[in-house]
Design a protein around this motif. Structure first.
Motif, PDB file in Angstrom:
ATOM      1  N   GLY A 152      45.254  -7.183  12.456  1.00  0.00           N
ATOM      2  CA  GLY A 152      46.663  -7.204  12.821  1.00  0.00           C
ATOM      3  C   GLY A 152      47.348  -5.861  12.733  1.00  0.00           C
ATOM      4  O   GLY A 152      48.584  -5.783  12.724  1.00  0.00           O
ATOM      5  N   LEU A 153      46.578  -4.780  12.678  1.00  0.00           N
ATOM      6  CA  LEU A 153      47.154  -3.443  12.568  1.00  0.00           C
ATOM      7  C   LEU A 153      47.451  -2.812  13.925  1.00  0.00           C
ATOM      8  O   LEU A 153      48.214  -1.855  14.007  1.00  0.00           O
ATOM      9  N   ARG A 154      46.800  -3.325  14.970  1.00  0.00           N
ATOM     10  CA  ARG A 154      46.995  -2.806  16.335  1.00  0.00           C
ATOM     11  C   ARG A 154      47.281  -3.957  17.265  1.00  0.00           C
ATOM     12  O   ARG A 154      46.719  -5.039  17.132  1.00  0.00           O
ATOM     13  N   LYS A 155      48.145  -3.682  18.251  1.00  0.00           N
ATOM     14  CA  LYS A 155      48.414  -4.665  19.299  1.00  0.00           C
ATOM     15  C   LYS A 155      47.752  -4.161  20.574  1.00  0.00           C
ATOM     16  O   LYS A 155      48.179  -3.169  21.146  1.00  0.00           O
ATOM     17  N   PRO A 156      46.695  -4.836  21.018  1.00  0.00           N
ATOM     18  CA  PRO A 156      45.976  -4.361  22.206  1.00  0.00           C
ATOM     19  C   PRO A 156      46.740  -4.618  23.494  1.00  0.00           C
ATOM     20  O   PRO A 156      47.568  -5.522  23.576  1.00  0.00           O
ATOM     21  N   SER A 157      46.440  -3.810  24.500  1.00  0.00           N
ATOM     22  CA  SER A 157      47.039  -3.986  25.825  1.00  0.00           C
ATOM     23  C   SER A 157      46.412  -5.205  26.501  1.00  0.00           C
ATOM     24  O   SER A 157      45.384  -5.731  26.060  1.00  0.00           O
TER      25      SER A 157
ATOM     26  N   TYR B  75      46.224 -13.878  26.080  1.00  0.00           N
ATOM     27  CA  TYR B  75      47.575 -13.451  26.424  1.00  0.00           C
ATOM     28  C   TYR B  75      48.615 -14.356  25.749  1.00  0.00           C
ATOM     29  O   TYR B  75      49.638 -13.886  25.266  1.00  0.00           O
ATOM     30  N   VAL B  76      48.343 -15.647  25.719  1.00  0.00           N
ATOM     31  CA  VAL B  76      49.251 -16.586  25.052  1.00  0.00           C
ATOM     32  C   VAL B  76      49.271 -16.298  23.554  1.00  0.00           C
ATOM     33  O   VAL B  76      50.340 -16.223  22.942  1.00  0.00           O
ATOM     34  N   GLN B  77      48.096 -16.104  22.960  1.00  0.00           N
ATOM     35  CA  GLN B  77      48.020 -15.795  21.524  1.00  0.00           C
ATOM     36  C   GLN B  77      48.772 -14.512  21.191  1.00  0.00           C
ATOM     37  O   GLN B  77      49.382 -14.405  20.131  1.00  0.00           O
ATOM     38  N   ALA B  78      48.715 -13.544  22.099  1.00  0.00           N
ATOM     39  CA  ALA B  78      49.363 -12.249  21.871  1.00  0.00           C
ATOM     40  C   ALA B  78      50.862 -12.301  22.147  1.00  0.00           C
ATOM     41  O   ALA B  78      51.576 -11.347  21.863  1.00  0.00           O
ATOM     42  N   GLY B  79      51.331 -13.401  22.729  1.00  0.00           N
ATOM     43  CA  GLY B  79      52.751 -13.504  23.050  1.00  0.00           C
ATOM     44  C   GLY B  79      53.113 -12.831  24.362  1.00  0.00           C
ATOM     45  O   GLY B  79      54.283 -12.649  24.677  1.00  0.00           O
ATOM     46  N   ILE B  80      52.109 -12.446  25.141  1.00  0.00           N
ATOM     47  CA  ILE B  80      52.358 -11.820  26.437  1.00  0.00           C
ATOM     48  C   ILE B  80      52.758 -12.876  27.460  1.00  0.00           C
ATOM     49  O   ILE B  80      53.612 -12.640  28.300  1.00  0.00           O
ATOM     50  N   LEU B  81      52.133 -14.030  27.365  1.00  0.00           N
ATOM     51  CA  LEU B  81      52.431 -15.144  28.258  1.00  0.00           C
ATOM     52  C   LEU B  81      52.941 -16.321  27.442  1.00  0.00           C
ATOM     53  O   LEU B  81      52.494 -16.535  26.331  1.00  0.00           O
TER      54      LEU B  81
END
Length: 135
Positions: A44-49, A68-74
């Protein structure tokens, strides 16, 4: 099989990696990222593209949309537009600002269509907009 409802993107990726029986080094190599970078993502130290998430998803043989859903992008949706959103986010030919602009336009069209679908017409009840072209 472990629960898919985990607290963060990194935990989710770690869980998927373990389910696939990959070491951190094996997944990093398969995804084309460095071992330390993948470790930082999992902690959880980096947020990947979106592009890195797509590479990780491909290596894990899971859908990029899931990450993408897990990352909050979608936003989690029931399939409508999910592939389009994922394609836009994964496109290496446009930058992040352009991707967000395209998604904003798409969302505006969806809102407009939803509003017009629920607006009663002078002729009778509300019209239904089905997103299908006439054949």
């Amino acid at each position: 099989m472990a629960s898919l409802n985990v607290g963060s993107l990194g935990e989710y990726i770690r869980e998927q990696r373990r389910n696939a029986q990959y070491s951190l080094r094996q997944l990093a190599e398969a995804a084309g990222v460095s071992n330390p970078y993948l470790s930082q993502i999992e902690r959880g130290l980096r947020k990947p593209s979106a592009e890195i998430l797509q590479q990780i998803a491909k290596a894990l043989r899971i859908s990029a949309e899931t990450l993408y859903v897990q990352a909050g992008i979608l936003e989690e949706r029931r399939g409508e537009g999910l592939e389009l959103r994922a394609s836009i986010l994964a496109d290496p030919l446009i930058n992040e600002r352009q991707k967000q602009a395209l998604l904003a336009v798409y969302d505006a069209f969806l809102k407009e269509n939803a509003a017009s679908a629920s607006t009663p017409t002078a002729d009778g009840p509300a019209t239904q907009n089905t997103h299908r072209e006439d054949r």
